[in-house]
Design a protein around this motif. Sequence first.
Motif, PDB file in Angstrom:
ATOM      1  N   ARG A 263       0.808  -1.224   0.000  1.00 55.36           N
ATOM      2  CA  ARG A 263       0.000   0.000   0.000  1.00 55.36           C
ATOM      3  C   ARG A 263       0.841   1.275   0.000  1.00 55.36           C
ATOM      4  O   ARG A 263       0.284   2.375  -0.039  1.00 55.36           O
ATOM      5  N   LEU A 264       2.152   1.130   0.036  1.00 54.00           N
ATOM      6  CA  LEU A 264       3.040   2.287  -0.080  1.00 54.00           C
ATOM      7  C   LEU A 264       3.367   2.610  -1.534  1.00 54.00           C
ATOM      8  O   LEU A 264       3.949   3.653  -1.820  1.00 54.00           O
ATOM      9  N   ALA A 265       2.991   1.724  -2.466  1.00 53.37           N
ATOM     10  CA  ALA A 265       3.280   1.962  -3.889  1.00 53.37           C
ATOM     11  C   ALA A 265       2.404   3.100  -4.402  1.00 53.37           C
ATOM     12  O   ALA A 265       1.180   3.009  -4.387  1.00 53.37           O
ATOM     13  N   SER A 266       3.032   4.179  -4.839  1.00 55.48           N
ATOM     14  CA  SER A 266       2.284   5.346  -5.322  1.00 55.48           C
ATOM     15  C   SER A 266       3.205   6.246  -6.129  1.00 55.48           C
ATOM     16  O   SER A 266       4.375   6.420  -5.784  1.00 55.48           O
ATOM     17  N   ASP A 267       2.643   6.805  -7.210  1.00 54.83           N
ATOM     18  CA  ASP A 267       3.371   7.805  -7.979  1.00 54.83           C
ATOM     19  C   ASP A 267       2.998   9.219  -7.533  1.00 54.83           C
ATOM     20  O   ASP A 267       3.384  10.195  -8.174  1.00 54.83           O
ATOM     21  N   ALA A 268       2.216   9.314  -6.442  1.00 59.28           N
ATOM     22  CA  ALA A 268       1.802  10.597  -5.874  1.00 59.28           C
ATOM     23  C   ALA A 268       2.249  10.647  -4.408  1.00 59.28           C
ATOM     24  O   ALA A 268       2.502   9.609  -3.790  1.00 59.28           O
ATOM     25  N   PRO A 269       2.342  11.840  -3.796  1.00 59.30           N
ATOM     26  CA  PRO A 269       2.780  11.957  -2.402  1.00 59.30           C
ATOM     27  C   PRO A 269       1.889  11.166  -1.445  1.00 59.30           C
ATOM     28  O   PRO A 269       0.669  11.115  -1.604  1.00 59.30           O
ATOM     29  N   LEU A 270       2.518  10.561  -0.402  1.00 56.51           N
ATOM     30  CA  LEU A 270       1.816   9.637   0.478  1.00 56.51           C
ATOM     31  C   LEU A 270       2.157   9.909   1.942  1.00 56.51           C
ATOM     32  O   LEU A 270       3.274  10.309   2.271  1.00 56.51           O
ATOM     33  N   GLY A 271       1.170   9.701   2.840  1.00 54.78           N
ATOM     34  CA  GLY A 271       1.377   9.847   4.274  1.00 54.78           C
ATOM     35  C   GLY A 271       0.499   8.875   5.043  1.00 54.78           C
ATOM     36  O   GLY A 271      -0.082   7.953   4.461  1.00 54.78           O
ATOM     37  N   THR A 272       0.385   9.079   6.359  1.00 56.77           N
ATOM     38  CA  THR A 272      -0.460   8.212   7.193  1.00 56.77           C
ATOM     39  C   THR A 272      -1.299   9.054   8.150  1.00 56.77           C
ATOM     40  O   THR A 272      -0.908  10.158   8.536  1.00 56.77           O
ATOM     41  N   PHE A 273      -2.453   8.498   8.537  1.00 52.94           N
ATOM     42  CA  PHE A 273      -3.231   9.060   9.632  1.00 52.94           C
ATOM     43  C   PHE A 273      -2.670   8.470  10.927  1.00 52.94           C
ATOM     44  O   PHE A 273      -2.487   7.248  11.030  1.00 52.94           O
ATOM     45  N   LEU A 274      -2.417   9.302  11.917  1.00 49.41           N
ATOM     46  CA  LEU A 274      -1.846   8.843  13.190  1.00 49.41           C
ATOM     47  C   LEU A 274      -2.651   9.434  14.339  1.00 49.41           C
ATOM     48  O   LEU A 274      -2.485  10.590  14.708  1.00 49.41           O
ATOM     49  N   SER A 275      -3.533   8.610  14.916  1.00 47.53           N
ATOM     50  CA  SER A 275      -4.367   9.086  16.023  1.00 47.53           C
ATOM     51  C   SER A 275      -3.685   8.904  17.367  1.00 47.53           C
ATOM     52  O   SER A 275      -4.075   9.523  18.358  1.00 47.53           O
ATOM     53  N   GLY A 276      -2.692   8.016  17.424  1.00 47.58           N
ATOM     54  CA  GLY A 276      -2.074   7.672  18.689  1.00 47.58           C
ATOM     55  C   GLY A 276      -2.580   6.360  19.236  1.00 47.58           C
ATOM     56  O   GLY A 276      -2.068   5.853  20.232  1.00 47.58           O
ATOM     57  N   GLY A 277      -3.607   5.776  18.599  1.00 47.51           N
ATOM     58  CA  GLY A 277      -4.127   4.475  18.992  1.00 47.51           C
ATOM     59  C   GLY A 277      -3.272   3.346  18.438  1.00 47.51           C
ATOM     60  O   GLY A 277      -2.332   3.564  17.669  1.00 47.51           O
ATOM     61  N   ILE A 278      -3.605   2.123  18.814  1.00 51.38           N
ATOM     62  CA  ILE A 278      -2.803   0.962  18.432  1.00 51.38           C
ATOM     63  C   ILE A 278      -2.760   0.783  16.914  1.00 51.38           C
ATOM     64  O   ILE A 278      -1.692   0.595  16.328  1.00 51.38           O
ATOM     65  N   ASP A 279      -3.919   0.840  16.247  1.00 47.85           N
ATOM     66  CA  ASP A 279      -3.996   0.521  14.822  1.00 47.85           C
ATOM     67  C   ASP A 279      -3.197   1.499  13.966  1.00 47.85           C
ATOM     68  O   ASP A 279      -2.355   1.100  13.161  1.00 47.85           O
ATOM     69  N   SER A 280      -3.477   2.792  14.131  1.00 46.87           N
ATOM     70  CA  SER A 280      -2.788   3.785  13.299  1.00 46.87           C
ATOM     71  C   SER A 280      -1.312   3.880  13.664  1.00 46.87           C
ATOM     72  O   SER A 280      -0.468   4.142  12.797  1.00 46.87           O
ATOM     73  N   SER A 281      -0.977   3.653  14.928  1.00 44.58           N
ATOM     74  CA  SER A 281       0.433   3.687  15.338  1.00 44.58           C
ATOM     75  C   SER A 281       1.217   2.559  14.688  1.00 44.58           C
ATOM     76  O   SER A 281       2.353   2.753  14.228  1.00 44.58           O
ATOM     77  N   LEU A 282       0.610   1.358  14.626  1.00 48.87           N
ATOM     78  CA  LEU A 282       1.302   0.229  14.006  1.00 48.87           C
ATOM     79  C   LEU A 282       1.442   0.435  12.499  1.00 48.87           C
ATOM     80  O   LEU A 282       2.505   0.176  11.931  1.00 48.87           O
ATOM     81  N   VAL A 283       0.389   0.913  11.847  1.00 52.50           N
ATOM     82  CA  VAL A 283       0.471   1.173  10.401  1.00 52.50           C
ATOM     83  C   VAL A 283       1.564   2.204  10.117  1.00 52.50           C
ATOM     84  O   VAL A 283       2.379   2.043   9.201  1.00 52.50           O
ATOM     85  N   THR A 284       1.609   3.264  10.912  1.00 49.78           N
ATOM     86  CA  THR A 284       2.626   4.308  10.713  1.00 49.78           C
ATOM     87  C   THR A 284       4.017   3.761  10.981  1.00 49.78           C
ATOM     88  O   THR A 284       4.969   4.050  10.242  1.00 49.78           O
ATOM     89  N   ALA A 285       4.152   2.952  12.035  1.00 49.12           N
ATOM     90  CA  ALA A 285       5.458   2.373  12.362  1.00 49.12           C
ATOM     91  C   ALA A 285       5.954   1.466  11.242  1.00 49.12           C
ATOM     92  O   ALA A 285       7.133   1.517  10.856  1.00 49.12           O
ATOM     93  N   LEU A 286       5.072   0.633  10.714  1.00 52.15           N
ATOM     94  CA  LEU A 286       5.465  -0.272   9.636  1.00 52.15           C
ATOM     95  C   LEU A 286       5.798   0.505   8.362  1.00 52.15           C
ATOM     96  O   LEU A 286       6.747   0.161   7.646  1.00 52.15           O
ATOM     97  N   ALA A 287       5.016   1.546   8.091  1.00 53.11           N
ATOM     98  CA  ALA A 287       5.288   2.367   6.899  1.00 53.11           C
ATOM     99  C   ALA A 287       6.634   3.080   7.024  1.00 53.11           C
ATOM    100  O   ALA A 287       7.425   3.101   6.077  1.00 53.11           O
ATOM    101  N   GLN A 288       6.896   3.649   8.199  1.00 52.45           N
ATOM    102  CA  GLN A 288       8.146   4.377   8.395  1.00 52.45           C
ATOM    103  C   GLN A 288       9.345   3.432   8.330  1.00 52.45           C
ATOM    104  O   GLN A 288      10.414   3.802   7.816  1.00 52.45           O
TER     105      GLN A 288
END
Length: 644
Positions: A263-288
């Motif tokens: 899901r990081l494959a993109s020809d356009a700028p990409l980021g993550t939503f980070l609420s501070g909860g478990i789900d978004s924190s793990l997605v952001t950690a794995l993406a980073q």
Amino acid sequence: MCGFVGVAHLMNCENREGLVRRLKRSSEMISHRGPDDSDEWVCEEGRAGLGFRRLSIRDLSVAGRQPMTSKCGRYVIAFNGEIYNHEELRSALEAEDAVDWLGHSDTETLLVGISRWGLRRVLEFLDGMFAIALWDKKLKKMSLLRDRFGEKPLYYVYQNQVLYFASEIKALPELGVSLGQIDREALITFFRLRYIPAPGSIYTNVKKLKAGEILELTDDLHSDIYWDGFSQAQLSNSVDYKGTRNNALNEIDELLNSLVQRRLASDAPLGTFLSGGIDSSLVTALAQSQKNASISSYTIRFEDERFNEADEAQAIARYLGTDHTEMTVTEQDALNLVDRIPQVYDEPFADPSQLPTMLLCQLAKKHVTVALSGDGGDEMFAGYSRYLKILQNFQGKKSFGGSRVLSKALAELPWGELDLAMGVFRKRPSRYGAKIRKGLMKSCARSLGEISQHHTSFWRDAIPVKGVSNTENWDYERAWPLDSLKMSELGDLKSLMVSDSLVYLPEDLMVKVDRASMATSLEVRTPFLNQDLAKLCWSFPAEWHANSQDGLKCLLREILYKYVPRQLVDRPKKGFDVPLRDWLRNDLKEWGQALVYSPSDGVEPLLDMKMIQRAWSEHQKGANREGDLWPALMLLSWSSYHCS
């Protein structure tokens, strides 16, 4: 990520030029879903046509334009979404025979796969979010389909042997179709759930495809399910997981890393939503962890500290090294946005977190075109605190027994009169009688699913639709499209998890995210929504997901500890809620009062306005009725915008 519209005739044909004009006008109604490009296609005889709006994410060249025709000339496709494993599909196709690719879009990959293998086999292969319209020139067949977890929407009307369809309802009238009247049954469901599940809609003529459904127009209109979530859950649950708990943790970690990478494959700028909860924190950690440079992350800060997780999100962003941006949400922000909700959500929709979600998408879109989110983590890994309350309530009911007949008879006593009397005595509204009735009705429940609906439903005293009987008021499962007794075969906890995955997730959460993001031309990707991950989670023993010692979502929490220090994430879950109770007594009070006391003619004849007005008055005087009031206000606001 895009939007499309279309028409297909069962027998007749129409003027091609006229159909092109209608398709163009229709697709312009959803230009926000695809502001970068547009095109129309109509078959030679004028029997079918497609209109498309493009948000360029992959293959920004003309090689990615839609509607797209297959090289063999047989198929034409309009495709909204992303196929995350399309490179793997390309490799599988190339292993069979060489392919002369025109570009690197996933749309072209889909067409080559369908031409070679057929639609059904390709669907089995796909990891993605999608709504697809496929015209088969040889068979004169239109196929419509929606992804397994309902991330992408698709509405349709079938009238006079003509199939009309669009990514959003607002595009359908321009195709020349009547939406019909307001559906009374949908209204009842909406007040109970705060959303309208597929296949229904707020209009009598309009239907929406269910998650995992294919609709085909050939000799008639046929529907089929290519992904049956309940059957998949049954199968996974019946086969004991062969490994240890540590094996499960490693398998989840490996799979999630792979899903995030895709899901990081993109020809356009990409980021993550980070609420501070478990789900978004793990997605952001794995993406980073998979990026050399700092990934962009975004969060919402509330002035009310009871709902604020921005400090925790900031601490996690600092630890991970993301390029973090936050926005503080005030009551005035909500007031400025609330009038736009009916325009963004074509149907009445009343999940209060739609407000911060819309603001978060607006914030992210200033910097990126794609954002990864943690949606789906609660459903796949048992993250909702209500699960424990529901299970305790159900276990207590089974051990206590008791008489349904007696409980129902007691529930029918005039508890509202008790509240009126106590309100006079206390000089402020009372809800004590309503709470007693609620407890009695829980005692009448026949299944875990019915008890669950008592915990999550709204307007528990009476639904404010004219002519609704007491029996209808208290039939909590009437609005729920699953058979709760059948779901109970999965066991208590998994029954709740899978039910939410099949209804609440696609019909509430994905609607909220899709419309909010597409209104700003932002694509949101959800790594947790994948069939392999779902089947894996459904195969684990229930106690691995949640138990008295480790609490809720213990598997996912333990994986997160590998990437983020325990002290940054071990805290009570807040969720993405808003201080709606206070907002309706302050900055949103004037807006709400105008709707309640001056409703539009469109929906007012169907409603018991005195009941809604009483709830409004009680809330202003101190009773907390925001849960009931928000769907009423969203319906009235929608009616003012769409039915005036």
